[in-house]
Motif scaffolding. Structure first.
Motif, mmCIF file in Angstrom:
data_model
loop_
_atom_site.group_PDB
_atom_site.id
_atom_site.type_symbol
_atom_site.label_atom_id
_atom_site.label_comp_id
_atom_site.label_asym_id
_atom_site.label_seq_id
_atom_site.Cartn_x
_atom_site.Cartn_y
_atom_site.Cartn_z
ATOM 1 N N PRO A 201 -14.627 -1.874 -12.052
ATOM 2 C CA PRO A 201 -15.647 -1.227 -12.904
ATOM 3 C C PRO A 201 -15.970 -2.018 -14.166
ATOM 4 C CG PRO A 201 -13.923 0.340 -12.254
ATOM 5 C CD PRO A 201 -13.447 -1.023 -11.889
ATOM 6 N N THR A 202 -14.988 -2.708 -14.732
ATOM 7 C CA THR A 202 -15.214 -3.428 -15.986
ATOM 8 C C THR A 202 -15.726 -4.849 -15.775
ATOM 9 O OG1 THR A 202 -12.900 -4.161 -16.023
ATOM 10 C CG2 THR A 202 -13.420 -2.085 -17.130
ATOM 11 N N GLY A 203 -15.694 -5.334 -14.534
ATOM 12 C CA GLY A 203 -16.209 -6.674 -14.249
ATOM 13 C C GLY A 203 -15.304 -7.802 -14.682
ATOM 14 N N GLY A 204 -14.052 -7.533 -14.957
ATOM 15 C CA GLY A 204 -13.153 -8.580 -15.448
ATOM 16 C C GLY A 204 -12.304 -9.233 -14.380
ATOM 17 N N ILE A 205 -12.542 -8.934 -13.117
ATOM 18 C CA ILE A 205 -11.731 -9.473 -12.014
ATOM 19 C C ILE A 205 -12.635 -10.261 -11.075
ATOM 20 C CG2 ILE A 205 -10.177 -8.868 -10.117
ATOM 21 C CD1 ILE A 205 -9.592 -6.249 -11.599
ATOM 22 N N ASN A 206 -12.189 -11.443 -10.663
ATOM 23 C CA ASN A 206 -13.022 -12.253 -9.770
ATOM 24 C C ASN A 206 -12.891 -11.780 -8.322
ATOM 25 O OD1 ASN A 206 -10.691 -13.635 -8.535
ATOM 26 N ND2 ASN A 206 -10.517 -14.714 -10.497
ATOM 27 N N ASP A 207 -13.822 -12.203 -7.492
ATOM 28 C CA ASP A 207 -13.894 -11.726 -6.106
ATOM 29 C C ASP A 207 -12.683 -12.137 -5.270
ATOM 30 O OD1 ASP A 207 -16.249 -10.579 -6.769
ATOM 31 O OD2 ASP A 207 -17.522 -11.808 -5.460
ATOM 32 N N SER A 208 -12.089 -13.284 -5.575
ATOM 33 C CA SER A 208 -10.940 -13.731 -4.777
ATOM 34 C C SER A 208 -9.772 -12.757 -4.912
ATOM 35 C CB SER A 208 -10.510 -15.134 -5.222
ATOM 36 O OG SER A 208 -10.127 -15.136 -6.595
ATOM 37 N N GLU A 209 -9.553 -12.223 -6.121
ATOM 38 C CA GLU A 209 -8.502 -11.228 -6.320
ATOM 39 C C GLU A 209 -8.828 -9.942 -5.582
ATOM 40 O OE1 GLU A 209 -6.705 -11.030 -10.429
ATOM 41 O OE2 GLU A 209 -8.491 -12.231 -10.894
ATOM 42 N N ILE A 210 -10.105 -9.568 -5.577
ATOM 43 C CA ILE A 210 -10.509 -8.350 -4.876
ATOM 44 C C ILE A 210 -10.257 -8.491 -3.380
ATOM 45 C CG2 ILE A 210 -12.482 -6.892 -4.267
ATOM 46 C CD1 ILE A 210 -13.661 -7.494 -7.002
ATOM 47 N N TRP A 211 -10.632 -9.648 -2.809
ATOM 48 C CA TRP A 211 -10.422 -9.848 -1.382
ATOM 49 C C TRP A 211 -8.930 -9.884 -1.050
ATOM 50 C CZ3 TRP A 211 -13.826 -8.755 1.996
ATOM 51 C CH2 TRP A 211 -15.185 -8.976 1.764
ATOM 52 N N ASN A 212 -8.119 -10.423 -1.947
ATOM 53 C CA ASN A 212 -6.676 -10.469 -1.728
ATOM 54 C C ASN A 212 -6.102 -9.057 -1.639
ATOM 55 O OD1 ASN A 212 -4.038 -11.618 -1.552
ATOM 56 N ND2 ASN A 212 -3.755 -11.197 -3.732
ATOM 57 N N VAL A 213 -6.539 -8.170 -2.549
ATOM 58 C CA VAL A 213 -6.059 -6.784 -2.517
ATOM 59 C C VAL A 213 -6.587 -6.063 -1.289
ATOM 60 C CG1 VAL A 213 -6.215 -4.556 -3.693
ATOM 61 C CG2 VAL A 213 -5.730 -6.614 -4.998
ATOM 62 N N LEU A 214 -7.822 -6.312 -0.916
ATOM 63 C CA LEU A 214 -8.370 -5.691 0.292
ATOM 64 C C LEU A 214 -7.594 -6.114 1.533
ATOM 65 C CD1 LEU A 214 -12.223 -5.922 -0.361
ATOM 66 C CD2 LEU A 214 -10.786 -3.883 -0.440
ATOM 67 N N ASP A 215 -7.126 -7.371 1.552
ATOM 68 C CA ASP A 215 -6.270 -7.828 2.658
ATOM 69 C C ASP A 215 -4.968 -7.039 2.691
ATOM 70 O OD1 ASP A 215 -7.956 -9.725 3.737
ATOM 71 O OD2 ASP A 215 -7.275 -11.304 2.376
ATOM 72 N N GLN A 216 -4.376 -6.795 1.521
ATOM 73 C CA GLN A 216 -3.135 -6.023 1.453
ATOM 74 C C GLN A 216 -3.348 -4.591 1.943
ATOM 75 O OE1 GLN A 216 -2.157 -6.545 -2.719
ATOM 76 N NE2 GLN A 216 -0.624 -8.098 -2.232
ATOM 77 N N MET A 217 -4.530 -4.032 1.666
ATOM 78 C CA MET A 217 -4.832 -2.663 2.077
ATOM 79 C C MET A 217 -5.413 -2.592 3.481
ATOM 80 S SD MET A 217 -3.697 -1.289 -0.528
ATOM 81 C CE MET A 217 -3.921 0.313 0.216
ATOM 82 N N GLN A 218 -5.540 -3.742 4.163
ATOM 83 C CA GLN A 218 -6.107 -3.820 5.509
ATOM 84 C C GLN A 218 -7.536 -3.278 5.541
ATOM 85 O OE1 GLN A 218 -3.412 -2.123 8.416
ATOM 86 N NE2 GLN A 218 -1.600 -3.005 7.424
ATOM 87 N N LEU A 219 -8.280 -3.572 4.479
ATOM 88 C CA LEU A 219 -9.675 -3.142 4.388
ATOM 89 C C LEU A 219 -10.648 -4.321 4.441
ATOM 90 C CD1 LEU A 219 -9.430 -0.475 1.533
ATOM 91 C CD2 LEU A 219 -9.922 -0.011 3.936
ATOM 92 N N SER A 220 -10.136 -5.532 4.431
ATOM 93 C CA SER A 220 -11.021 -6.700 4.362
ATOM 94 C C SER A 220 -11.909 -6.803 5.600
ATOM 95 C CB SER A 220 -10.200 -7.979 4.190
ATOM 96 O OG SER A 220 -9.262 -8.124 5.246
ATOM 97 N N PHE A 221 -11.364 -6.496 6.785
ATOM 98 C CA PHE A 221 -12.177 -6.572 8.018
ATOM 99 C C PHE A 221 -13.325 -5.568 7.958
ATOM 100 C CE2 PHE A 221 -13.156 -5.181 12.349
ATOM 101 C CZ PHE A 221 -13.484 -6.395 12.935
#
Length: 346
Positions: A201-221
């Motif tokens: 929400p604050t825009g302070g995180i880059n997309d690579s970190e977001i994709w890394n967390v989505l991989d951990q949550m099995q949501l990236s696919f």
């Protein structure tokens, strides 16, 4: 607004019916009372004025009712101006930049009321949670489990001391304190916006970190298969995703915030068994360095916790390791487990 328009239509119809009956009675009475030309003139004037009066009275009544209904908004605004602000907003003291670093929590004689002079939802709680511990909170409905979260988030009137990493949160700014503690509730709603905006929400995180967390949550696919990927819109509070997927997105947002204290308040209550197991794995593997408080009615949700706290009528009746509590013949946790097992049989 729908209820207002329905009521307005019903009122208008009722007024029309009343005046129709009134005009019918007046017209019929005057017609039967005509005996000569002079009474005919009087009857005509009476009927004419009846029609005119009905129209004017109906319009005036509708305007008065409409004004009264619209003024309800003004009354609500005035009521909002009289609401007392929460204690802590006026405090300027900010928590340290990396606070809390360890996630140690200590309650000293903490009581909670949801409103002034109201009954105590929590009664003189005193306990200590070490850094990185996973604590399960059990108890019957109304025992005070969610009130424990309210006290930590400073919702309501609290008494006593709540100390996080050797800092008494009573003397810190309220909003800043709440931002350092993550809470995942039972209702997994998302903001209306893109997936990126929901996770960052604050825009302070880059997309690579977001994709890394989505991989951990099995949501990236799932996200990669959507049109727009991270720019895909969440509509209607996230109704274009399943309940389990929405809860996993919320957990991903919590992981990105990297808070040291995380509270799960019946977070697995509405999700399927597979998603619940996935959340459990995240708690005990990904969040192994965080202090986690898990509130749940399901005994299976808290069975992997290092300690279990049992609440009853706003007080702590048991707080120890699970095997210690289960070995007590007439213990509170043993009774809750017995009731849960009997429910499975039926």
């Amino acid at each position: 607004m729908y209820a207002y328009y329905v009521a307005a239509r019903w009122f208008g119809l009722a007024m029309d019916v009343i005046f129709l009956v009134f005009l019918t009675i007046v017209s019929t009475t005057e017609l039967y009372s005509v005996t000569d030309s002079s009474t005919a003139v009087i009857a005509s004037v009476a009927i004419l004025y009846s029609f005119q009066s009905a129209i004017e009275i109906s319009g005036t009544t509708r305007c008065v009712v409409d004004v009264q209904a619209q003024m309800t908004s003004g009354e609500r605004i005035l009521a909002y101006t009289e609401i007392k602000p929460e204690k802590g907003h006026e405090i300027n003291e900010q928590p340290p930049k990396d606070w809390p670093e360890a996630g140690k929590i200590e309650f000293k004689n903490v009581s909670l009321r949801y409103y002034e002079n109201g009954p105590k939802a929590l009664k003189d709680l005193s306990f200590h949670i070490n850094p990185s511990e996973k604590i399960g909170v059990a108890g019957r409905t109304g025992a005070g489990k969610s009130s424990l979260v309210a006290a930590l988030m400073r919702i309501g009137e609290t008494e006593g001391d709540i100390i996080v990493d050797n800092v008494n949160i009573e003397y810190l700014n309220l909003q800043s304190t709440r931002q350092r503690i993550s809470v995942i509730s039972q209702s997994p709603d998302l903001f209306s916006g893109s997936i990126r905006e929901n996770l960052n929400p604050t825009g302070g995180i880059n997309d690579s970190e977001i994709w890394n967390v989505l991989d951990q949550m099995q949501l990236s696919f799932l996200v990669r298969s959507l049109p727009g990927k991270l720019d895909h819109l969440c509509t209607g509070g996230g109704t274009n995703f399943s309940i389990g997927q929405r809860q996993l997105f919320r957990l991903a947002r919590v992981l990105l915030k990297e808070n040291k204290i995380i509270i799960f308040d019946e977070a697995t209550g509405k999700v399927d068994k597979k998603t619940a197991e996935q959340i459990q794995n995240v708690i005990h593997d990904v969040l192994k360095d965080c202090t986690v408080i898990i509130i749940s009615h399901r005994m299976t949700t808290i069975q992997r916790c290092e300690k279990i706290m049992v609440l009853e009528q706003g007080s702590i009746v048991e707080f120890d390791k699970q095997h210690v509590l289960l070995n007590r013949q007439k213990g509170f946790l043993s009774e809750l487990v017995r009731i849960a097992n009997e429910g499975k049989m039926y």
